[in-house]
Design a protein around this motif. Structure first.
Motif, PDB file in Angstrom:
ATOM      1  N   ALA B  17      40.210  52.549  66.685  1.00 47.84           N
ATOM      2  CA  ALA B  17      40.650  53.941  66.808  1.00 47.84           C
ATOM      3  C   ALA B  17      40.536  54.417  68.252  1.00 47.84           C
ATOM      4  O   ALA B  17      41.400  55.139  68.753  1.00 47.84           O
ATOM      5  N   ALA B  18      39.479  53.996  68.920  1.00 50.02           N
ATOM      6  CA  ALA B  18      39.300  54.385  70.321  1.00 50.02           C
ATOM      7  C   ALA B  18      40.427  53.811  71.180  1.00 50.02           C
ATOM      8  O   ALA B  18      40.984  54.499  72.036  1.00 50.02           O
ATOM      9  N   MET B  19      40.787  52.559  70.920  1.00 49.25           N
ATOM     10  CA  MET B  19      41.911  51.960  71.650  1.00 49.25           C
ATOM     11  C   MET B  19      43.188  52.756  71.409  1.00 49.25           C
ATOM     12  O   MET B  19      43.918  53.077  72.345  1.00 49.25           O
ATOM     13  N   ASP B  20      43.444  53.066  70.161  1.00 51.29           N
ATOM     14  CA  ASP B  20      44.657  53.810  69.832  1.00 51.29           C
ATOM     15  C   ASP B  20      44.656  55.184  70.497  1.00 51.29           C
ATOM     16  O   ASP B  20      45.674  55.618  71.035  1.00 51.29           O
ATOM     17  N   ALA B  21      43.506  55.832  70.451  1.00 57.10           N
ATOM     18  CA  ALA B  21      43.420  57.185  70.993  1.00 57.10           C
ATOM     19  C   ALA B  21      43.589  57.180  72.512  1.00 57.10           C
ATOM     20  O   ALA B  21      44.322  57.991  73.070  1.00 57.10           O
ATOM     21  N   VAL B  22      42.919  56.246  73.183  1.00 58.92           N
ATOM     22  CA  VAL B  22      43.053  56.164  74.640  1.00 58.92           C
ATOM     23  C   VAL B  22      44.489  55.810  75.010  1.00 58.92           C
ATOM     24  O   VAL B  22      45.061  56.361  75.940  1.00 58.92           O
ATOM     25  N   SER B  23      45.057  54.902  74.247  1.00 58.34           N
ATOM     26  CA  SER B  23      46.430  54.498  74.523  1.00 58.34           C
ATOM     27  C   SER B  23      47.400  55.662  74.351  1.00 58.34           C
ATOM     28  O   SER B  23      48.322  55.840  75.134  1.00 58.34           O
ATOM     29  N   ALA B  24      47.152  56.458  73.333  1.00 57.24           N
ATOM     30  CA  ALA B  24      48.070  57.562  73.039  1.00 57.24           C
ATOM     31  C   ALA B  24      47.864  58.760  73.960  1.00 57.24           C
ATOM     32  O   ALA B  24      48.821  59.374  74.414  1.00 57.24           O
ATOM     33  N   ARG B  25      46.624  59.105  74.240  1.00 58.88           N
ATOM     34  CA  ARG B  25      46.355  60.339  74.978  1.00 58.88           C
ATOM     35  C   ARG B  25      45.868  60.111  76.395  1.00 58.88           C
ATOM     36  O   ARG B  25      45.796  61.069  77.172  1.00 58.88           O
ATOM     37  N   GLY B  26      45.520  58.906  76.722  1.00 55.04           N
ATOM     38  CA  GLY B  26      44.967  58.669  78.049  1.00 55.04           C
ATOM     39  C   GLY B  26      43.508  59.050  78.082  1.00 55.04           C
ATOM     40  O   GLY B  26      43.019  59.748  77.196  1.00 55.04           O
ATOM     41  N   LEU B  27      42.821  58.598  79.101  1.00 54.16           N
ATOM     42  CA  LEU B  27      41.402  58.942  79.215  1.00 54.16           C
ATOM     43  C   LEU B  27      41.236  60.420  79.524  1.00 54.16           C
ATOM     44  O   LEU B  27      40.283  61.053  79.083  1.00 54.16           O
ATOM     45  N   SER B  28      42.188  60.981  80.277  1.00 53.72           N
ATOM     46  CA  SER B  28      42.075  62.385  80.672  1.00 53.72           C
ATOM     47  C   SER B  28      42.108  63.291  79.453  1.00 53.72           C
ATOM     48  O   SER B  28      41.345  64.235  79.357  1.00 53.72           O
ATOM     49  N   GLY B  29      43.014  63.002  78.528  1.00 56.37           N
ATOM     50  CA  GLY B  29      43.190  63.911  77.405  1.00 56.37           C
ATOM     51  C   GLY B  29      42.389  63.532  76.172  1.00 56.37           C
ATOM     52  O   GLY B  29      42.522  64.161  75.127  1.00 56.37           O
ATOM     53  N   LEU B  30      41.567  62.531  76.309  1.00 56.08           N
ATOM     54  CA  LEU B  30      40.853  62.008  75.139  1.00 56.08           C
ATOM     55  C   LEU B  30      39.877  63.006  74.526  1.00 56.08           C
ATOM     56  O   LEU B  30      39.066  63.590  75.224  1.00 56.08           O
ATOM     57  N   ARG B  31      39.977  63.183  73.206  1.00 54.97           N
ATOM     58  CA  ARG B  31      39.055  64.066  72.500  1.00 54.97           C
ATOM     59  C   ARG B  31      38.465  63.321  71.315  1.00 54.97           C
ATOM     60  O   ARG B  31      39.106  62.445  70.729  1.00 54.97           O
ATOM     61  N   LEU B  32      37.267  63.718  70.965  1.00 55.18           N
ATOM     62  CA  LEU B  32      36.607  63.160  69.801  1.00 55.18           C
ATOM     63  C   LEU B  32      37.520  63.248  68.586  1.00 55.18           C
ATOM     64  O   LEU B  32      37.595  62.328  67.760  1.00 55.18           O
ATOM     65  N   LYS B  33      38.201  64.343  68.480  1.00 53.12           N
ATOM     66  CA  LYS B  33      39.106  64.594  67.356  1.00 53.12           C
ATOM     67  C   LYS B  33      40.156  63.488  67.219  1.00 53.12           C
ATOM     68  O   LYS B  33      40.501  63.073  66.108  1.00 53.12           O
ATOM     69  N   ASP B  34      40.686  63.033  68.352  1.00 52.70           N
ATOM     70  CA  ASP B  34      41.716  61.989  68.311  1.00 52.70           C
ATOM     71  C   ASP B  34      41.165  60.710  67.719  1.00 52.70           C
ATOM     72  O   ASP B  34      41.773  60.090  66.855  1.00 52.70           O
ATOM     73  N   ILE B  35      40.000  60.318  68.215  1.00 53.59           N
ATOM     74  CA  ILE B  35      39.379  59.098  67.708  1.00 53.59           C
ATOM     75  C   ILE B  35      39.128  59.232  66.214  1.00 53.59           C
ATOM     76  O   ILE B  35      39.431  58.326  65.432  1.00 53.59           O
ATOM     77  N   ALA B  36      38.599  60.387  65.814  1.00 57.43           N
ATOM     78  CA  ALA B  36      38.307  60.615  64.398  1.00 57.43           C
ATOM     79  C   ALA B  36      39.566  60.488  63.553  1.00 57.43           C
ATOM     80  O   ALA B  36      39.571  59.825  62.510  1.00 57.43           O
ATOM     81  N   GLU B  37      40.651  61.062  64.029  1.00 59.03           N
ATOM     82  CA  GLU B  37      41.894  61.008  63.258  1.00 59.03           C
ATOM     83  C   GLU B  37      42.419  59.581  63.118  1.00 59.03           C
ATOM     84  O   GLU B  37      42.823  59.165  62.035  1.00 59.03           O
TER      85      GLU B  37
END
Lengths: 199, 199
Positions: B17-37
DNA sequence: CGATTCTTTGAAATACGTTACAAAGAATTA
DNA sequence: TAATTCTTTGTAACGTATTTCAAAGAATCG
Protein backbone atom coordinates in the motif's frame (compact mmCIF):
# COMPACT_ATOMS: atom_id res chain seq x y z
CA UNK A 1 -0.89 58.03 -9.53
CA UNK A 2 1.36 57.40 -6.61
CA UNK A 3 3.89 54.79 -5.63
CA UNK A 4 4.74 52.73 -8.70
CA UNK A 5 4.86 48.95 -8.71
CA UNK A 6 8.37 47.57 -8.50
CA UNK A 7 7.95 43.87 -7.96
CA UNK A 8 10.73 42.57 -10.18
CA UNK A 9 13.36 42.65 -7.48
CA UNK A 10 11.34 40.79 -4.89
CA UNK A 11 10.07 38.28 -7.41
CA UNK A 12 13.63 37.40 -8.34
CA UNK A 13 14.48 37.25 -4.69
CA UNK A 14 11.60 34.85 -4.11
CA UNK A 15 12.54 32.64 -7.04
CA UNK A 16 16.03 32.22 -5.63
CA UNK A 17 14.59 31.67 -2.16
CA UNK A 18 12.34 28.93 -3.55
CA UNK A 19 15.38 27.20 -5.07
CA UNK A 20 17.23 27.40 -1.79
CA UNK A 21 14.28 26.16 0.19
CA UNK A 22 13.53 23.22 -2.12
CA UNK A 23 17.18 22.33 -2.20
CA UNK A 24 17.46 22.44 1.59
CA UNK A 25 14.18 20.83 2.59
CA UNK A 26 13.04 18.91 -0.46
CA UNK A 27 9.64 19.19 -2.02
CA UNK A 28 8.17 16.95 0.66
CA UNK A 29 9.22 19.15 3.55
CA UNK A 30 8.77 22.50 1.83
CA UNK A 31 6.96 25.16 3.84
CA UNK A 32 6.01 28.72 3.09
CA UNK A 33 8.02 29.67 6.12
CA UNK A 34 11.23 28.31 4.57
CA UNK A 35 10.80 30.34 1.43
CA UNK A 36 10.01 33.44 3.48
CA UNK A 37 13.11 33.00 5.59
CA UNK A 38 15.44 32.53 2.63
CA UNK A 39 13.89 35.61 1.04
CA UNK A 40 14.14 37.66 4.24
CA UNK A 41 10.41 38.36 4.15
CA UNK A 42 7.36 37.38 6.13
CA UNK A 43 4.96 34.65 5.09
CA UNK A 44 2.39 37.31 4.28
CA UNK A 45 4.72 38.91 1.76
CA UNK A 46 5.35 35.65 -0.02
CA UNK A 47 1.59 35.26 -0.41
CA UNK A 48 1.34 38.84 -1.63
CA UNK A 49 3.61 38.08 -4.59
CA UNK A 50 2.56 34.47 -5.13
CA UNK A 51 -0.91 33.64 -3.83
CA UNK A 52 -0.35 30.18 -5.32
CA UNK A 53 2.95 28.61 -4.36
CA UNK A 54 2.71 26.38 -7.41
CA UNK A 55 3.20 29.45 -9.57
CA UNK A 56 6.39 30.28 -7.73
CA UNK A 57 7.65 26.73 -8.13
CA UNK A 58 6.98 26.84 -11.84
CA UNK A 59 8.86 30.12 -12.15
CA UNK A 60 11.74 28.73 -10.13
CA UNK A 61 11.81 25.62 -12.31
CA UNK A 62 11.81 27.78 -15.41
CA UNK A 63 14.62 29.92 -14.09
CA UNK A 64 16.69 26.88 -13.10
CA UNK A 65 16.45 25.41 -16.58
CA UNK A 66 17.36 28.71 -18.19
CA UNK A 67 20.39 29.15 -15.97
CA UNK A 68 21.61 25.62 -16.38
CA UNK A 69 21.28 25.70 -20.13
CA UNK A 70 22.52 29.18 -20.98
CA UNK A 71 25.47 28.97 -18.67
CA UNK A 72 26.71 25.87 -20.46
CA UNK A 73 25.80 27.25 -23.86
CA UNK A 74 27.92 30.30 -23.22
CA UNK A 75 30.96 28.36 -22.09
CA UNK A 76 30.69 25.86 -24.91
CA UNK A 77 30.40 28.62 -27.50
CA UNK A 78 33.71 30.06 -26.38
CA UNK A 79 35.62 26.88 -27.15
CA UNK A 80 37.94 26.81 -30.13
CA UNK A 81 37.42 23.18 -31.00
CA UNK A 82 34.73 20.55 -30.68
CA UNK A 83 37.07 18.41 -28.60
CA UNK A 84 37.48 21.22 -26.12
CA UNK A 85 33.74 21.93 -26.22
CA UNK A 86 32.94 18.33 -25.31
CA UNK A 87 35.20 18.55 -22.30
CA UNK A 88 33.64 21.79 -21.15
CA UNK A 89 30.15 20.42 -21.64
CA UNK A 90 30.96 17.38 -19.52
CA UNK A 91 32.61 19.42 -16.79
CA UNK A 92 29.60 21.70 -16.49
CA UNK A 93 27.08 18.92 -16.99
CA UNK A 94 28.34 17.04 -13.96
CA UNK A 95 29.33 19.81 -11.56
CA UNK A 96 32.03 19.28 -9.02
CA UNK A 97 31.59 19.53 -5.29
CA UNK A 98 28.28 20.20 -3.57
CA UNK A 99 25.43 20.54 -6.00
CA UNK A 100 24.11 24.10 -6.31
CA UNK A 101 20.56 24.87 -5.24
CA UNK A 102 19.23 25.30 -8.76
CA UNK A 103 20.62 22.00 -10.02
CA UNK A 104 19.53 20.22 -6.87
CA UNK A 105 16.02 21.55 -7.37
CA UNK A 106 15.90 20.24 -10.91
CA UNK A 107 16.32 16.72 -9.60
CA UNK A 108 13.80 17.24 -6.83
CA UNK A 109 11.34 18.24 -9.52
CA UNK A 110 11.80 15.20 -11.73
CA UNK A 111 9.26 13.04 -9.98
CA UNK A 112 7.02 16.03 -9.33
CA UNK A 113 6.87 16.56 -13.07
CA UNK A 114 5.06 13.25 -13.46
CA UNK A 115 2.08 14.84 -11.75
CA UNK A 116 2.20 18.32 -13.25
CA UNK A 117 1.90 19.09 -16.92
CA UNK A 118 3.66 22.43 -16.53
CA UNK A 119 6.70 20.90 -14.86
CA UNK A 120 6.71 18.02 -17.33
CA UNK A 121 6.91 20.49 -20.17
CA UNK A 122 9.87 22.26 -18.59
CA UNK A 123 11.59 18.91 -18.07
CA UNK A 124 11.06 17.96 -21.68
CA UNK A 125 12.30 21.33 -22.87
CA UNK A 126 15.48 21.12 -20.84
CA UNK A 127 16.14 17.62 -22.12
CA UNK A 128 15.69 18.78 -25.70
CA UNK A 129 18.00 21.72 -25.21
CA UNK A 130 20.73 19.66 -23.60
CA UNK A 131 20.51 17.07 -26.34
CA UNK A 132 20.76 19.84 -28.92
CA UNK A 133 23.78 21.27 -27.19
CA UNK A 134 25.65 17.98 -27.40
CA UNK A 135 24.37 17.33 -30.88
CA UNK A 136 25.71 20.64 -32.15
CA UNK A 137 29.12 19.97 -30.68
CA UNK A 138 29.21 16.50 -32.22
CA UNK A 139 28.29 17.77 -35.65
CA UNK A 140 30.83 20.50 -35.39
CA UNK A 141 33.44 17.87 -34.56
CA UNK A 142 32.40 15.64 -37.42
CA UNK A 143 32.59 18.55 -39.86
CA UNK A 144 36.09 19.37 -38.62
CA UNK A 145 37.03 15.69 -38.85
CA UNK A 146 37.85 15.65 -35.16
CA UNK A 147 35.18 13.01 -34.58
CA UNK A 148 34.44 9.81 -36.42
CA UNK A 149 31.31 7.86 -35.57
CA UNK A 150 28.91 5.26 -36.85
CA UNK A 151 25.94 6.49 -34.85
CA UNK A 152 23.65 9.45 -35.37
CA UNK A 153 24.67 12.60 -33.53
CA UNK A 154 21.22 12.65 -31.97
CA UNK A 155 21.57 9.17 -30.50
CA UNK A 156 24.98 9.97 -29.06
CA UNK A 157 23.74 13.24 -27.61
CA UNK A 158 20.78 11.52 -25.95
CA UNK A 159 23.05 8.92 -24.41
CA UNK A 160 25.40 11.60 -23.11
CA UNK A 161 22.63 13.64 -21.52
CA UNK A 162 21.20 10.49 -19.95
CA UNK A 163 24.57 9.72 -18.39
CA UNK A 164 24.83 13.22 -16.98
CA UNK A 165 21.40 13.00 -15.46
CA UNK A 166 22.00 9.63 -13.89
CA UNK A 167 25.25 10.58 -12.22
CA UNK A 168 23.84 13.87 -10.97
CA UNK A 169 20.82 12.03 -9.63
CA UNK A 170 22.99 9.61 -7.72
CA UNK A 171 24.99 12.46 -6.29
CA UNK A 172 21.81 14.09 -5.07
CA UNK A 173 20.80 10.71 -3.62
CA UNK A 174 24.00 10.51 -1.57
CA UNK A 175 24.96 7.28 -3.29
CA UNK A 176 28.33 6.65 -1.69
CA UNK A 177 29.60 4.70 -4.66
CA UNK A 178 29.21 7.60 -7.07
CA UNK A 179 31.25 10.79 -7.24
CA UNK A 180 31.27 13.59 -9.77
CA UNK A 181 34.72 12.47 -10.82
CA UNK A 182 33.48 8.96 -11.53
CA UNK A 183 30.55 10.32 -13.51
CA UNK A 184 32.77 12.51 -15.65
CA UNK A 185 35.17 9.66 -16.32
CA UNK A 186 32.39 7.37 -17.45
CA UNK A 187 30.80 10.01 -19.63
CA UNK A 188 34.10 11.03 -21.22
CA UNK A 189 35.06 7.40 -21.80
CA UNK A 190 31.78 6.88 -23.62
CA UNK A 191 32.25 9.97 -25.76
CA UNK A 192 35.86 9.14 -26.56
CA UNK A 193 34.85 5.67 -27.69
CA UNK A 194 31.84 6.57 -29.72
CA UNK A 195 33.36 9.66 -31.32
CA UNK A 196 36.65 8.02 -32.10
CA UNK A 197 38.71 10.43 -30.03
CA UNK A 198 42.22 9.27 -29.17
CA UNK A 199 42.85 9.37 -25.43
CA UNK B 1 -2.38 -17.39 26.06
CA UNK B 2 -5.11 -16.39 23.66
CA UNK B 3 -5.28 -14.96 20.16
CA UNK B 4 -1.83 -15.28 18.57
CA UNK B 5 -0.13 -12.44 16.75
CA UNK B 6 -0.34 -12.73 13.00
CA UNK B 7 0.93 -9.45 11.66
CA UNK B 8 2.90 -10.69 8.68
CA UNK B 9 -0.01 -10.53 6.29
CA UNK B 10 -1.03 -6.99 7.14
CA UNK B 11 2.52 -5.77 7.21
CA UNK B 12 3.05 -7.01 3.68
CA UNK B 13 -0.25 -5.48 2.73
CA UNK B 14 0.87 -2.16 4.16
CA UNK B 15 4.23 -2.28 2.43
CA UNK B 16 2.49 -2.72 -0.90
CA UNK B 17 0.00 0.00 0.00
CA UNK B 18 2.86 2.36 0.78
CA UNK B 19 4.37 1.69 -2.65
CA UNK B 20 1.05 2.34 -4.32
CA UNK B 21 0.44 5.49 -2.32
CA UNK B 22 3.90 6.94 -2.93
CA UNK B 23 3.64 6.06 -6.59
CA UNK B 24 0.25 7.70 -6.90
CA UNK B 25 0.73 10.81 -4.78
CA UNK B 26 4.46 11.26 -4.54
CA UNK B 27 6.36 11.72 -1.33
CA UNK B 28 5.32 15.36 -1.15
CA UNK B 29 1.61 14.64 -1.14
CA UNK B 30 1.73 11.44 0.85
CA UNK B 31 -0.83 11.12 3.63
CA UNK B 32 -1.57 8.39 6.11
CA UNK B 33 -5.05 8.30 4.66
CA UNK B 34 -3.73 7.26 1.24
CA UNK B 35 -1.79 4.35 2.63
CA UNK B 36 -4.80 3.29 4.69
CA UNK B 37 -7.07 3.37 1.66
CA UNK B 38 -4.74 1.32 -0.52
CA UNK B 39 -4.43 -1.19 2.31
CA UNK B 40 -8.17 -1.30 2.93
CA UNK B 41 -7.66 -0.31 6.54
CA UNK B 42 -8.33 2.67 8.75
CA UNK B 43 -5.73 5.25 9.68
CA UNK B 44 -5.70 3.85 13.19
CA UNK B 45 -4.69 0.42 11.94
CA UNK B 46 -1.81 1.83 9.94
CA UNK B 47 -0.53 3.47 13.11
CA UNK B 48 -1.02 0.23 15.00
CA UNK B 49 1.44 -1.56 12.74
CA UNK B 50 3.72 1.38 12.04
CA UNK B 51 3.63 4.08 14.73
CA UNK B 52 6.36 5.80 12.70
CA UNK B 53 5.57 6.12 9.03
CA UNK B 54 9.26 6.49 8.30
CA UNK B 55 9.71 2.88 9.34
CA UNK B 56 7.10 1.78 6.83
CA UNK B 57 8.76 3.81 4.09
CA UNK B 58 12.10 2.22 4.85
CA UNK B 59 10.57 -1.24 4.72
CA UNK B 60 8.84 -0.41 1.46
CA UNK B 61 12.10 0.91 0.05
CA UNK B 62 13.87 -2.24 1.15
CA UNK B 63 11.21 -4.46 -0.39
CA UNK B 64 11.29 -2.51 -3.67
CA UNK B 65 15.03 -2.93 -4.02
CA UNK B 66 14.80 -6.63 -3.23
CA UNK B 67 12.07 -7.21 -5.77
CA UNK B 68 13.75 -5.21 -8.46
CA UNK B 69 17.07 -6.92 -8.01
CA UNK B 70 16.06 -10.52 -7.42
CA UNK B 71 13.53 -10.55 -10.20
CA UNK B 72 16.23 -9.56 -12.68
CA UNK B 73 18.78 -11.83 -11.10
CA UNK B 74 16.49 -14.78 -11.55
CA UNK B 75 15.73 -14.08 -15.18
CA UNK B 76 19.34 -13.37 -16.02
CA UNK B 77 20.49 -16.60 -14.38
CA UNK B 78 18.23 -18.59 -16.64
CA UNK B 79 19.90 -17.34 -19.80
CA UNK B 80 22.08 -19.69 -21.79
CA UNK B 81 24.55 -17.09 -23.00
CA UNK B 82 25.93 -13.74 -21.89
CA UNK B 83 24.56 -12.14 -25.02
CA UNK B 84 21.07 -13.29 -24.13
CA UNK B 85 21.59 -12.27 -20.51
CA UNK B 86 22.51 -8.74 -21.54
CA UNK B 87 19.33 -8.45 -23.53
CA UNK B 88 17.22 -9.72 -20.66
CA UNK B 89 18.94 -7.39 -18.21
CA UNK B 90 18.23 -4.41 -20.44
CA UNK B 91 14.62 -5.39 -21.03
CA UNK B 92 13.97 -5.70 -17.32
CA UNK B 93 16.10 -2.72 -16.39
CA UNK B 94 14.00 -0.38 -18.48
CA UNK B 95 10.49 -1.80 -18.14
CA UNK B 96 7.96 -1.36 -20.87
CA UNK B 97 4.66 0.43 -20.50
CA UNK B 98 3.54 2.23 -17.35
CA UNK B 99 6.09 2.03 -14.57
CA UNK B 100 5.06 -0.26 -11.73
CA UNK B 101 4.51 1.18 -8.27
CA UNK B 102 7.67 -0.28 -6.78
CA UNK B 103 9.94 1.06 -9.50
CA UNK B 104 8.17 4.39 -9.47
CA UNK B 105 8.72 4.63 -5.74
CA UNK B 106 12.42 3.99 -6.12
CA UNK B 107 12.73 7.14 -8.19
CA UNK B 108 10.58 9.13 -5.80
CA UNK B 109 12.98 8.13 -3.07
CA UNK B 110 16.15 9.24 -4.84
CA UNK B 111 16.03 12.83 -3.66
CA UNK B 112 14.62 11.76 -0.31
CA UNK B 113 17.71 9.64 0.20
CA UNK B 114 19.82 12.78 0.23
CA UNK B 115 18.21 13.62 3.57
CA UNK B 116 18.01 10.18 5.14
CA UNK B 117 20.96 7.95 5.89
CA UNK B 118 18.81 4.83 5.90
CA UNK B 119 17.41 5.50 2.44
CA UNK B 120 20.81 6.54 1.15
CA UNK B 121 22.20 3.21 2.22
CA UNK B 122 19.47 1.33 0.39
CA UNK B 123 20.14 3.43 -2.70
CA UNK B 124 23.83 2.68 -2.56
CA UNK B 125 23.17 -1.01 -2.04
CA UNK B 126 20.84 -1.26 -5.02
CA UNK B 127 23.36 0.56 -7.19
CA UNK B 128 26.09 -1.85 -6.14
CA UNK B 129 23.93 -4.87 -6.80
CA UNK B 130 22.86 -3.70 -10.21
CA UNK B 131 26.44 -2.91 -11.14
CA UNK B 132 27.47 -6.39 -9.99
CA UNK B 133 24.72 -7.94 -12.02
CA UNK B 134 25.96 -6.33 -15.21
CA UNK B 135 29.56 -6.92 -14.27
CA UNK B 136 28.97 -10.66 -13.84
CA UNK B 137 27.29 -10.91 -17.22
CA UNK B 138 30.11 -9.01 -18.87
CA UNK B 139 32.79 -11.22 -17.36
CA UNK B 140 30.86 -14.28 -18.32
CA UNK B 141 30.74 -12.99 -21.89
CA UNK B 142 34.43 -12.19 -21.93
CA UNK B 143 35.27 -15.66 -20.65
CA UNK B 144 33.13 -17.20 -23.38
CA UNK B 145 34.73 -14.91 -25.94
CA UNK B 146 31.35 -13.47 -26.80
CA UNK B 147 32.53 -10.03 -25.73
CA UNK B 148 35.67 -8.11 -26.54
CA UNK B 149 36.37 -4.88 -24.73
CA UNK B 150 39.10 -2.44 -23.79
CA UNK B 151 37.42 -1.17 -20.66
CA UNK B 152 37.04 -2.70 -17.22
CA UNK B 153 33.87 -4.68 -16.69
CA UNK B 154 33.15 -2.50 -13.69
CA UNK B 155 33.29 0.73 -15.70
CA UNK B 156 31.01 -0.67 -18.37
CA UNK B 157 28.57 -1.96 -15.78
CA UNK B 158 28.45 1.42 -14.04
CA UNK B 159 27.75 3.17 -17.30
CA UNK B 160 25.00 0.71 -18.16
CA UNK B 161 23.27 1.10 -14.80
CA UNK B 162 23.52 4.88 -15.09
CA UNK B 163 21.82 4.76 -18.48
CA UNK B 164 19.01 2.63 -17.10
CA UNK B 165 18.46 4.99 -14.24
CA UNK B 166 18.40 8.06 -16.40
CA UNK B 167 15.88 6.73 -18.87
CA UNK B 168 13.64 5.41 -16.13
CA UNK B 169 13.87 8.74 -14.37
CA UNK B 170 12.79 10.58 -17.49
CA UNK B 171 9.90 8.19 -17.94
CA UNK B 172 8.77 8.90 -14.42
CA UNK B 173 9.14 12.62 -15.18
CA UNK B 174 6.79 12.37 -18.14
CA UNK B 175 9.50 13.61 -20.47
CA UNK B 176 7.68 13.42 -23.78
CA UNK B 177 10.89 12.95 -25.73
CA UNK B 178 11.84 9.76 -23.94
CA UNK B 179 10.21 6.34 -24.22
CA UNK B 180 11.23 2.98 -22.82
CA UNK B 181 11.95 1.85 -26.36
CA UNK B 182 14.34 4.75 -26.89
CA UNK B 183 16.08 4.03 -23.61
CA UNK B 184 16.57 0.39 -24.46
CA UNK B 185 17.90 1.21 -27.90
CA UNK B 186 20.44 3.62 -26.50
CA UNK B 187 21.54 1.27 -23.78
CA UNK B 188 21.84 -1.68 -26.16
CA UNK B 189 23.72 0.41 -28.69
CA UNK B 190 26.19 1.36 -25.98
CA UNK B 191 26.66 -2.23 -24.87
CA UNK B 192 26.99 -3.53 -28.40
CA UNK B 193 29.67 -0.97 -29.13
CA UNK B 194 31.68 -1.33 -26.00
CA UNK B 195 31.45 -5.11 -25.81
CA UNK B 196 32.21 -5.64 -29.47
CA UNK B 197 28.93 -7.40 -30.21
CA UNK B 198 27.97 -7.61 -33.87
CA UNK B 199 24.51 -6.19 -34.51
C1' DC C 1 2.29 68.39 3.29
C1' DG C 2 -1.66 65.48 1.78
C1' DA C 3 -3.48 62.11 -1.16
C1' DT C 4 -2.78 57.89 -3.31
C1' DT C 5 -1.07 53.45 -4.15
C1' DC C 6 2.21 49.83 -3.27
C1' DT C 7 4.43 46.92 0.24
C1' DT C 8 4.99 44.53 4.52
C1' DT C 9 3.62 42.62 8.63
C1' DG C 10 1.41 39.96 12.28
C1' DA C 11 -2.54 37.85 13.93
C1' DA C 12 -6.97 35.61 13.52
C1' DA C 13 -9.49 32.30 11.18
C1' DT C 14 -9.22 28.24 8.77
C1' DA C 15 -7.86 23.84 6.94
C1' DC C 16 -5.56 19.64 7.21
C1' DG C 17 -3.05 15.88 8.93
C1' DT C 18 -1.18 13.12 12.86
C1' DT C 19 -1.31 11.13 17.50
C1' DA C 20 -3.56 9.14 21.39
C1' DC C 21 -6.86 6.30 23.11
C1' DA C 22 -11.16 4.13 24.60
C1' DA C 23 -14.19 0.81 23.06
C1' DA C 24 -15.83 -2.74 20.17
C1' DG C 25 -14.80 -6.93 17.45
C1' DA C 26 -12.35 -11.25 16.45
C1' DA C 27 -9.58 -15.38 17.37
C1' DT C 28 -7.82 -18.71 20.39
C1' DT C 29 -7.52 -21.70 24.62
C1' DA C 30 -9.26 -23.84 28.71
C1' DT D 1 -18.91 -20.33 27.33
C1' DA D 2 -15.55 -17.43 29.74
C1' DA D 3 -11.15 -15.46 29.75
C1' DT D 4 -7.47 -13.53 27.32
C1' DT D 5 -5.03 -11.19 23.88
C1' DC D 6 -4.75 -9.36 19.28
C1' DT D 7 -6.90 -6.33 15.86
C1' DT D 8 -9.66 -2.61 14.12
C1' DT D 9 -12.09 1.47 14.27
C1' DG D 10 -13.64 6.19 15.09
C1' DT D 11 -13.05 10.27 17.42
C1' DA D 12 -11.16 13.75 20.28
C1' DA D 13 -7.14 16.35 21.18
C1' DC D 14 -3.40 18.28 19.25
C1' DG D 15 -0.02 20.39 16.22
C1' DT D 16 1.22 22.72 12.25
C1' DA D 17 0.81 25.05 7.81
C1' DT D 18 -1.96 28.09 4.79
C1' DT D 19 -5.28 31.76 3.90
C1' DT D 20 -7.25 36.01 4.90
C1' DC D 21 -7.14 40.58 6.21
C1' DA D 22 -6.85 44.92 8.73
C1' DA D 23 -3.47 48.10 9.82
C1' DA D 24 0.84 50.22 9.60
C1' DG D 25 4.78 51.68 6.74
C1' DA D 26 6.97 53.48 2.52
C1' DA D 27 7.30 55.81 -1.93
C1' DT D 28 5.67 58.99 -5.27
C1' DC D 29 3.16 62.97 -7.18
C1' DG D 30 0.79 67.34 -7.08
Amino acid sequence: MARPKAQEQQRKNLVQAAMDAVSARGLSGLRLKDIAEYAGLSIGSVSYYYPEIDDLLIEAHHEATERFYWNRMEHVAQCDSAIEAIQVAVREGIPDGPVTADVHMLYELHTFAGRSAAHAELMTQLWEREVSLYQDIIERGIAAQDFLTLHSSRAIAETAVALEDAFNLHMVSSNNSVTSQLGRERLLAYLNDVLGIAE
